[in-house]
Design a protein around this motif. Structure first.
Motif, PDB file in Angstrom:
ATOM      1  N   GLU A   1       0.480  -1.264   0.054  1.00 60.80           N
ATOM      2  CA  GLU A   1      -0.127  -0.046   0.039  1.00 60.80           C
ATOM      3  C   GLU A   1       0.895   1.210   0.119  1.00 60.80           C
ATOM      4  O   GLU A   1       1.816   1.195   0.746  1.00 60.80           O
ATOM      5  CB  GLU A   1      -0.805  -0.125   1.304  1.00 60.80           C
ATOM      6  N   LEU A   2       0.301   2.220  -1.026  1.00 55.83           N
ATOM      7  CA  LEU A   2       0.992   3.589  -0.863  1.00 55.83           C
ATOM      8  C   LEU A   2      -0.002   4.506  -0.222  1.00 55.83           C
ATOM      9  O   LEU A   2       0.172   5.626   0.292  1.00 55.83           O
ATOM     10  CB  LEU A   2       1.192   4.043  -2.187  1.00 55.83           C
ATOM     11  N   GLU A   3      -1.128   4.247  -0.530  1.00 51.30           N
ATOM     12  CA  GLU A   3      -2.196   5.066  -0.164  1.00 51.30           C
ATOM     13  C   GLU A   3      -3.747   4.273  -0.113  1.00 51.30           C
ATOM     14  O   GLU A   3      -4.040   3.494  -0.977  1.00 51.30           O
ATOM     15  CB  GLU A   3      -2.490   6.364  -1.262  1.00 51.30           C
ATOM     16  N   GLY A   4      -4.426   4.784   0.958  1.00 51.59           N
ATOM     17  CA  GLY A   4      -5.906   4.113   0.761  1.00 51.59           C
ATOM     18  C   GLY A   4      -6.936   5.051   0.491  1.00 51.59           C
ATOM     19  O   GLY A   4      -6.856   6.332   0.987  1.00 51.59           O
ATOM     20  N   VAL A   5      -7.854   4.902  -0.479  1.00 53.68           N
ATOM     21  CA  VAL A   5      -8.997   5.735  -0.570  1.00 53.68           C
ATOM     22  C   VAL A   5     -10.330   5.242  -0.208  1.00 53.68           C
ATOM     23  O   VAL A   5     -10.633   4.037  -0.663  1.00 53.68           O
ATOM     24  CB  VAL A   5      -9.199   6.169  -2.104  1.00 53.68           C
ATOM     25  N   ALA A   6     -10.805   5.736   0.747  1.00 56.29           N
ATOM     26  CA  ALA A   6     -12.010   5.178   1.375  1.00 56.29           C
ATOM     27  C   ALA A   6     -13.341   6.021   1.311  1.00 56.29           C
ATOM     28  O   ALA A   6     -13.205   7.352   1.332  1.00 56.29           O
ATOM     29  CB  ALA A   6     -11.453   4.779   2.990  1.00 56.29           C
ATOM     30  N   ASN A   7     -14.275   5.191   1.293  1.00 54.67           N
ATOM     31  CA  ASN A   7     -15.759   6.005   1.383  1.00 54.67           C
ATOM     32  C   ASN A   7     -16.136   5.701   2.703  1.00 54.67           C
ATOM     33  O   ASN A   7     -16.670   4.702   3.157  1.00 54.67           O
ATOM     34  CB  ASN A   7     -16.729   5.368   0.206  1.00 54.67           C
ATOM     35  N   ARG A   8     -16.121   6.867   3.687  1.00 59.14           N
ATOM     36  CA  ARG A   8     -16.318   6.663   5.043  1.00 59.14           C
ATOM     37  C   ARG A   8     -17.707   6.906   5.545  1.00 59.14           C
ATOM     38  O   ARG A   8     -17.874   6.675   6.675  1.00 59.14           O
ATOM     39  CB  ARG A   8     -15.374   7.480   5.747  1.00 59.14           C
ATOM     40  N   GLY A   9     -18.430   7.240   4.274  1.00 57.18           N
ATOM     41  CA  GLY A   9     -20.018   7.507   4.900  1.00 57.18           C
ATOM     42  C   GLY A   9     -20.002   8.627   5.656  1.00 57.18           C
ATOM     43  O   GLY A   9     -19.324   9.480   5.950  1.00 57.18           O
ATOM     44  N   ASP A  10     -20.764   8.518   6.737  1.00 56.91           N
ATOM     45  CA  ASP A  10     -21.027   9.690   7.672  1.00 56.91           C
ATOM     46  C   ASP A  10     -20.460   9.181   9.130  1.00 56.91           C
ATOM     47  O   ASP A  10     -20.531   9.790  10.133  1.00 56.91           O
ATOM     48  CB  ASP A  10     -22.452  10.356   7.767  1.00 56.91           C
ATOM     49  N   TYR A  11     -19.565   8.255   9.119  1.00 56.59           N
ATOM     50  CA  TYR A  11     -19.196   7.664  10.444  1.00 56.59           C
ATOM     51  C   TYR A  11     -18.444   8.755  11.227  1.00 56.59           C
ATOM     52  O   TYR A  11     -18.894   8.875  12.517  1.00 56.59           O
ATOM     53  CB  TYR A  11     -18.004   6.559  10.042  1.00 56.59           C
ATOM     54  N   ASP A  12     -17.655   9.231  10.682  1.00 58.31           N
ATOM     55  CA  ASP A  12     -16.869  10.388  11.525  1.00 58.31           C
ATOM     56  C   ASP A  12     -17.704  11.737  12.048  1.00 58.31           C
ATOM     57  O   ASP A  12     -17.533  11.660  13.066  1.00 58.31           O
ATOM     58  CB  ASP A  12     -15.360  10.860  10.700  1.00 58.31           C
ATOM     59  N   LEU A  13     -18.400  12.261  11.271  1.00 56.14           N
ATOM     60  CA  LEU A  13     -18.781  13.505  11.860  1.00 56.14           C
ATOM     61  C   LEU A  13     -19.842  13.108  12.609  1.00 56.14           C
ATOM     62  O   LEU A  13     -20.103  13.684  13.701  1.00 56.14           O
ATOM     63  CB  LEU A  13     -19.335  14.086  10.189  1.00 56.14           C
TER      64      LEU A  13
END
Ligand code: ATP
Length: 445
Positions: free
Chosen positions: A271-283
């Motif tokens: 891995e160099l980089e991860g691109v993630a769709n995190r939804g609204d989890y964090d906010l």
């Protein structure tokens, strides 16, 4: 046979890793940290050329993500954070790796990285895996044992989420928009190693891109592509870069989709980089825990919603290592091996070297004037020692794309010799045209 060609590939790749590691030390890119005290395991310091190159990697990321867009703004949040942040984000509970002890040699390993066999002694007898939290914990305040507990951030992203409302209000942005951050992160990795690939202190370049929920799949695809192209543009060969889409059952608990951008490191794709769709989890998590509103009120619909987040998270130090490995080459010049770094000019720690053919003042004087002229636009070096052939080799080895040689004819015709690193082609050019010609070459690269 396929087997042997694969192992040949790995052997020659390992040789490249050794050569690049040694070049980094010898030429002042990367040193083992605290070396005069015997070093400090898997910790590194960036020397004059490495500090500049790392800066260039970060600058290129910032240029493409912030400078060249009007929908991303920057942030530089604190490294130290209170437990509340890490409780809400889930890091206190789940930012762990499975730790096992080899029962035969007592070495500790990260279970998911060793394929069931101790890399040190070959034993398959391990203790039960236990969750080891990777965060560095410390005390903020002068009284030992009484200070407030603080954590060194293991990623820059949480500082972005906690500043979401501040940034959105002050920058007057609305989704889709992003917040970019570059900075140090710390993880108490169980098995750091492979040079600067995995260290306990490293630099990240992370974008949190906030979007209306209905648009998240489109933006996710967009950022996977945009980030993939970035590595290609800066010199990673297409054959050595791939997108690894995570299977649904392998996704982290917060993720609706993850694509890792992987480079073919000497030990294989990693891995160099991860691109993630995190939804609204964090906010949503921070809104719940803090009691603050972290949503966006859409005036056009009269409704508030919590934006979804697309996160391209890259390592700056890891990317620099990949760029160095990809750039390393050897060819033959006059029967001798020439080692060179074919670095993209935007990443090269020296972009133009000015080389006076003689140390005599009548040559060095004008050469210094050329240097002063070029320093306005380029990262320059000035080297007046040893034969011109040796000086070219020295510059090739650290990836300098162009050398400018000032000689006795310069005094007569006002011209210098401009040499190209990769083709070794030399042309005579008027000093008055030099800046424009170099810029033309930059634009063409
Ligand atoms: P890994 O599975 O390799 O431990 P990760 O998936 O946990 O990495 P992320 O949390 O997605 O990594 O971090 C984003 C990026 O930060 C990684 O792709 C990598 O480039 C960089 N990174 C993460 N951990 C380290 C480290 N210990 N040393 C150097 N770079 C790192």
């Amino acid at each position: 046979m396929a087997m042997s060609s694969e192992s040949d590939h790995v052997d020659s790749q390992n040789e490249t890793l050794e050569k690049v590691t040694s070049l980094c030390k010898r030429r002042g890119f990367i040193f083992p940290s605290a070396e005069i005290y015997g070093g400090f395991r898997s910790t590194y310091d960036y020397g004059p050329l490495g500090a500049q190159m790392l800066r260039n990697v970060k600058q290129e990321w910032w240029r493409s993500i912030v400078q060249l867009r009007d929908d991303v703004v920057g942030l530089d949040a604190a490294i130290l954070g209170p437990p509340a942040v890490w409780a809400a984000s889930g890091h206190l509970e789940t930012f762990t790796d499975p730790l096992v002890d080899c029962k035969s040699c007592n070495e500790r390993w990260r279970e998911d990285k060793i394929d069931g066999v101790c890399p040190k002694c070959g034993s398959t007898d391990f203790t039960e895996a236990r969750a080891f939290n990777l965060m560095f914990k410390t005390q903020a305040g002068p009284v030992e044992g009484e200070g407030a507990t603080a954590y060194l951030r293991p990623e820059t992203a949480q500082g972005t989420f906690t500043n979401f409302a501040n940034v959105m209000t002050t920058s007057r942005k609305k989704p889709p928009f992003g917040i970019a951050q570059i900075g140090k992160s710390f993880r108490n990795e169980i098995t750091p190693g492979n040079f600067v690939f995995r260290t306990r202190e490293f630099e990240q370049m992370e974008l949190e891109f906030f979007v209306p929920p209905a648009d998240s799949a489109t933006w996710y695809d967009y950022w996977v592509e945009a980030r993939y192209e970035w590595y290609l543009r800066l010199g990673i060969p297409e054959a050595d870069l791939r997108k690894n889409v995570a299977a649904p059952e392998d996704l982290a608990h917060y993720s609706l989709g993850t694509t890792d951008l992987e480079y073919r490191f000497p030990w294989g794709f990693d891995e160099l980089e991860g691109v993630a769709n995190r939804g609204d989890y964090d906010l949503s998590a921070h809104a719940r825990a803090s009691g603050e509103k972290l949503d966006y009120f859409d005036q056009s619909t009269g409704e508030a919603y919590t934006p979804h987040v697309i996160e391209p998270a890259a390592g700056a130090t890891r990317a620099m290592m990949a760029f160095l490995l990809a750039a390393y080459a050897e060819d033959s010049v006059g029967g001798e091996v020439r080692a060179l770094l074919r670095l993209h000019w935007r990443l090269a720690p020296i972009q133009v070297a000015v080389l006076p053919l003689s140390k005599k003042p009548e040559i060095e004087g004008p050469a210094r004037e050329v240097l002063a002229l070029l320093q306005q636009d380029f990262l320059c070096d000035f080297d007046a020692t040893q034969s011109i052939g040796k000086r070219y080799r020295r510059q090739d080895e650290v990836g300098t794309p162009w050398c400018v040689t000032v000689d006795f004819d310069t005094l007569e015709d006002g011209c210098v010799t401009l040499r190209d690193r990769d083709s070794m082609e030399q042309v005579r050019i008027a000093i008055a045209d030099l800046r424009v010609e170099l810029k033309r070459r930059c634009d063409a690269a």
